[in-house]
Motif scaffolding. Structure first.
Motif, mmCIF file in Angstrom:
data_model
loop_
_atom_site.group_PDB
_atom_site.id
_atom_site.type_symbol
_atom_site.label_atom_id
_atom_site.label_comp_id
_atom_site.label_asym_id
_atom_site.label_seq_id
_atom_site.Cartn_x
_atom_site.Cartn_y
_atom_site.Cartn_z
ATOM 1 N N SER A 182 17.974 5.192 4.884
ATOM 2 C CA SER A 182 19.162 4.809 4.119
ATOM 3 C C SER A 182 20.366 5.654 4.538
ATOM 4 O O SER A 182 20.213 6.746 5.073
ATOM 5 C CB SER A 182 18.907 5.015 2.621
ATOM 6 N N ILE B 183 18.566 0.499 4.409
ATOM 7 C CA ILE B 183 19.060 0.470 3.026
ATOM 8 C C ILE B 183 20.441 1.117 3.009
ATOM 9 O O ILE B 183 20.627 2.201 3.585
ATOM 10 C CB ILE B 183 18.120 1.254 2.079
ATOM 11 N N LYS C 154 19.508 -4.247 2.636
ATOM 12 C CA LYS C 154 19.494 -4.088 1.173
ATOM 13 C C LYS C 154 20.609 -3.128 0.785
ATOM 14 O O LYS C 154 20.659 -1.994 1.280
ATOM 15 C CB LYS C 154 18.126 -3.524 0.744
ATOM 16 N N TYR D 216 15.263 -1.743 -4.861
ATOM 17 C CA TYR D 216 14.632 -2.101 -3.594
ATOM 18 C C TYR D 216 13.232 -2.675 -3.832
ATOM 19 O O TYR D 216 12.831 -3.655 -3.211
ATOM 20 C CB TYR D 216 14.547 -0.862 -2.693
ATOM 21 N N ALA E 114 11.123 2.164 5.302
ATOM 22 C CA ALA E 114 11.307 1.219 4.194
ATOM 23 C C ALA E 114 10.021 0.411 3.973
ATOM 24 O O ALA E 114 9.683 0.062 2.833
ATOM 25 C CB ALA E 114 12.488 0.305 4.502
#
Lengths: 393, 431
Positions: B46, B107, B137, B165, B213
């Motif tokens: 992320s 992310i 996402k 998520y 992820a």
């Protein structure tokens, strides 16, 4: 787009205002949510450590802001200020007050009605740089406290703009204090570090002011307009400038600038507070003989070259000097191939991609507390010696 | 004495309103919590963009550098006027695109501040457009300390952002899988808890040890969430409601009885016998030889510790200390009342201080007789004490190991003290 990734954004206006007022035995109140004042204390204000309470947050909650529970806020300030018995109260605006448009000036007046000490309102918002906040705070301080009945005393001087966000520890001022003492001048007041209200009250009778950083400029101009006190812009770094400074203080005002033929064919970039950077630039050019020195400032620089009331300036503008607060632009300038030496806060190192000589000059406004205890100098003879060592090796 | 306004004897603390109220705030909320950005960045692969006025960004930037997560953290200063006029949305969208193209994250976390929270800025459209354009996402969170005390804290909200998520992933339950929630640093896979679970054929997932992820999505297949810190409770509740994963709150503890209780609860919930006796024995033996380190020592406990200050205070009383002070930022929560009850019985004269009270720093000499302070915040006040930080940024153990660790840390810093100033300014244990 002003996207930050490697650098810390500069402190905002209320950080600067707090830095200006911190040592004056007042109670500084940040109108913001939980953590508003704590961020300053724990990150930018090491003077906080194990010291008496000086800076507090309103600790606002959602409903306080939305419903405007102003009366409760006033009550709390009055309670704490009465208990702590400080010299004054200062209420500082934040992004929250800017968004809601709360009448902090009115709140300050309401607090004033219930307290027997001065209550100042500093109109900061949270997206301006710290220098603007410090200027506003100094001006409010001047307007409220400086005694307008005065007798000018010869051989007296005020030091303006000595905020810790630019100067660092108070010991960095020592070379200046010693120099002033050697010139048989008496310091009437220091604005910023090591201040006190009683000295600020009596500062109008000074023969001269010296402005150490941009944040001192607003009060310098105000004092020139109100009391005709002229000022020196910038400060001496190294032997030649120190001698010049002594002659100025001896009354031998010599308006000619320092001259020296430039010999060293290296290009230097100084990134920092503009008055400090330009004072260093003068040292590098006029004493060390460096040919090409550029200043990059994250706060505005133009105002420094159009100031009235200046009797001598250690600042000399160059055609390539830059004002930008955009990280990508700073990175571009630092990485220019022709730049050989960078003088900057150690945090700028992260931006350097090619080989450069790096001279660390911590700047609290850039790196917060991270280099607070580092050993460095930038004023007077010791400042010159600190910088010179990197050029001798 | 002004200090009286900042404290209350434990015996007098009966209701929430008895906790000393701070009319203005000296110390901030993150003393007893985590940073919002660093919490959201626990999510693997992320990056985070924080948007807001300069003042709000500087704090997170400082933390990013102090805790070394700035390589995944971006900031975009926005003027208040732009926020009010909603002119910032386009600027933010462009910034998000620029960062995605540069870093290709799985992310993307967009974090705003109190300003957007007050105005109720609607980021839904930006989120939708970005998600569609980049097949990514995007999780929206807000660092709004305005919400502290009334709603879930910003830290809890940030931690719970993980659910955004997970909620779209339907994982088939695997009975042998457990999640640990609420820890910031990872519990090592050679630890007591791992060994005990491995012996039962259980696999543990914990966010700080997850690298991708895809691996993160396996958390939806767990049969149970073990919550070891209140931070994880909201996420656990969301996962229970949305994903059908039950949870058990068994917080990190220092007291031997408490630790044993937690294992018993876990054992019961799993329906499997956990043989913790070798660890229990080891801890008893280890501690018995070192009790003299604490016997009759005057101690203070702060809220910046790893674990719960009231539980640690209770444990320290068991180990023979004289607990003089406990520093907290808020009135005790429901689960803390059990510790308060025990403290009332064992040490009714112990003072509970509001660490953010403006009068606390006015008279630090009341703490000058404290021998050992636990937590960097307690160390600020207790000037003459040996400061044992027990920092959540330094430690992460569970079970009897945690009790052993307490004594190891005490032994270490009693013999070689480190100044509280250095813990803060050189080791960055308090931000």
């Amino acid at each position: 787009m002003e996207l930050y990734h490697n650098l810390l954004p500069l402190p905002s206006g209320y950080f600067g205002a707090s830095s200006a007022l911190y040592n004056l035995n007042g109670l500084i109140i940040i109108y913001g949510p939980a953590g508003g004042a704590w961020h300053i204390n724990i990150e930018d204000e090491p003077r906080w450590y194990r010291n008496k309470t000086k800076l507090l947050g309103a600790g606002l909650l959602e409903m306080d802001v939305i419903l405007g529970r102003d009366t409760a806020f006033v009550d709390r300030i009055v309670e704490v200020a009465s208990d702590l018995k400080r010299s004054f109260v200062a209420i500082l605006g934040t992004p929250v007050s800017a968004i809601t448009g709360i009448d902090l000036k009115g709140i300050s007046k309401a607090v004033q009605k219930r307290l027997n000490i001065p209550v100042l309102y500093i109109n900061t918002i949270g997206s301006e740089d710290y220098c603007i906040g410090a200027k506003k705070a100094f001006l409010e301080l001047a307007k409220y406290f400086v005694d307008r009945e005065y007798i000018t005393e010869n051989k007296t001087i005020n030091i303006l703009g000595a905020i810790h966000l630019d100067i660092g520890r108070s010991s960095h001022l020592n070379p200046m204090l010693e120099l002033i003492q050697q010139c048989n001048f008496q310091i009437k007041s220091i604005w910023g570090i090591d201040s006190c209200i009683s000295k600020i009250k009596n500062c109008a009778g000074a023969e001269l002011n010296i402005v150490l950083t941009s944040s001192g400029l607003s009060v310098a101009k105000w004092m020139y307009n109100q009391f005709n006190v002229p000022y020196i812009l910038g400060f001496p770094v190294g032997k030649r400038a120190v001698e010049k400074f002594k002659r100025i203080l001896e009354g031998k005002y010599n308006y000619s600038n320092l001259t020296k033929t430039s010999k060293i064919d290296k290009k230097v970039l100084i990134v920092g507070e503009p008055v400090i950077s330009y004072s260093i630039k003068t040292f590098l050019k006029k004493e060390l003989g460096l040919k090409d020195v550029i200043v990059l400032s994250r706060t505005p620089i133009d105002e420094l070259f159009s100031a009235e009331g200046v009797i001598y300036s250690f600042l000399e503008k160059g055609g390539e000097d830059i004002y930008t607060s955009v990280e990508s632009e700073i990175s571009k300038v630092i990485n220019q191939d022709e730049i050989d030496i960078v003088i900057a806060d150690p945090y700028y190192r992260i931006l350097i991609k090619n080989k450069k000589i790096f001279i660390p000059l911590p700047h609290i406004a850039v790196s917060a507390r991270f280099y607070w205890d580092s050993s460095y100098e930038f004023i007077g003879l010791t400042g010159g010696e600190y910088l010179k060592q990197y050029f001798c090796n | 004495m002004l200090i009286e306004k900042s404290r209350i004897k434990v015996i007098c603390l009966n209701e929430k309103k008895d906790f000393p109220f701070a009319p203005l705030e000296a110390m901030g909320p993150n003393i007893s919590g985590w940073g919002v950005v660093e919490t959201t960045l626990l999510l693997p692969e992320s990056v985070c963009l924080m948007v807001g006025p300069l003042a709000c960004l500087r704090h997170s930037a400082f933390m990013a550098h102090a805790r070394d997560f700035f390589n995944r953290f971006y900031m975009l200063p926005i003027d208040e006027l732009d926020i009010v006029m909603a002119r910032h949305l386009r600027i933010i969208k462009n910034a998000i695109k620029e960062i995605i193209l540069e870093t290709s994250p799985k992310i993307f976390i967009l974090s705003s501040t109190c300003c957007d929270h007050i105005l109720g800025t609607d980021y839904k459209r930006i989120i939708q457009e970005i998600e569609e354009e980049f097949d990514i996402k995007l999780i929206y969170t807000v660092m709004a300390p305005l919400t502290i005390g009334q709603k879930p804290s910003p830290f809890e909200m940030a931690y719970s952002a993980l659910y955004e998520y997970l909620k779209k992933i339907i994982g088939k339950k695997v009975p042998s899988r457990l999640n640990i929630l609420g820890n910031f640093l990872p519990i090592t896979n050679t630890s007591e808890l791992y060994n005990l679970c491995n012996n039962l054929g259980l696999t543990i997932y914990q966010i700080p040890r997850i690298n991708t992820a895809e691996e993160l999505s396996l958390m939806t297949t767990a049969e149970l969430n073990i919550v070891i810190h209140p931070l994880g409770e909201i996420l656990a509740k969301k996962m229970k409601k949305g994903l059908g994963i039950p949870f058990l709150f068994v917080p990190v503890s220092y007291g031997l009885l408490e630790i044993e209780q937690n294992y018993k609860k876990l054992s019961e919930k799993l329906g499997k016998y956990i043989d913790y006796t070798p660890y229990k024995k080891e801890a008893h033996n280890y501690i018995a030889k070192r009790l003299n380190l604490l016997r009759d020592k005057k101690v203070a406990v702060g809220c910046s510790i790893y674990g719960n200050p009231f539980e640690l205070a209770d444990a320290l009383l068991e180990y023979g200390c004289d607990v003089k002070a406990i520093f907290c930022r808020n009135a005790p929560k429901l689960f803390e009342l059990q510790y308060i009850k025990r403290l009332k019985e064992k040490s009714p004269e112990t003072f509970i201080y509001n660490i953010s009270h403006p009068y606390l720093m006015e008279k630090l000499d009341v703490f000058d007789d404290i021998d050992i302070s636990f937590g960097v915040d307690a160390g600020i006040c207790c000037r003459n004490s040996v400061n044992v930080p027990l920092s959540r940024y330094k430690l992460q153990t569970y079970g009897f190991e945690n009790a052993i660790l307490l004594f190891k840390e005490i032994e270490k810093y009693v013999s070689t003290p480190i100044k509280n100033y250095d813990w803060i300014y050189k080791h960055n244990l308090l931000i």
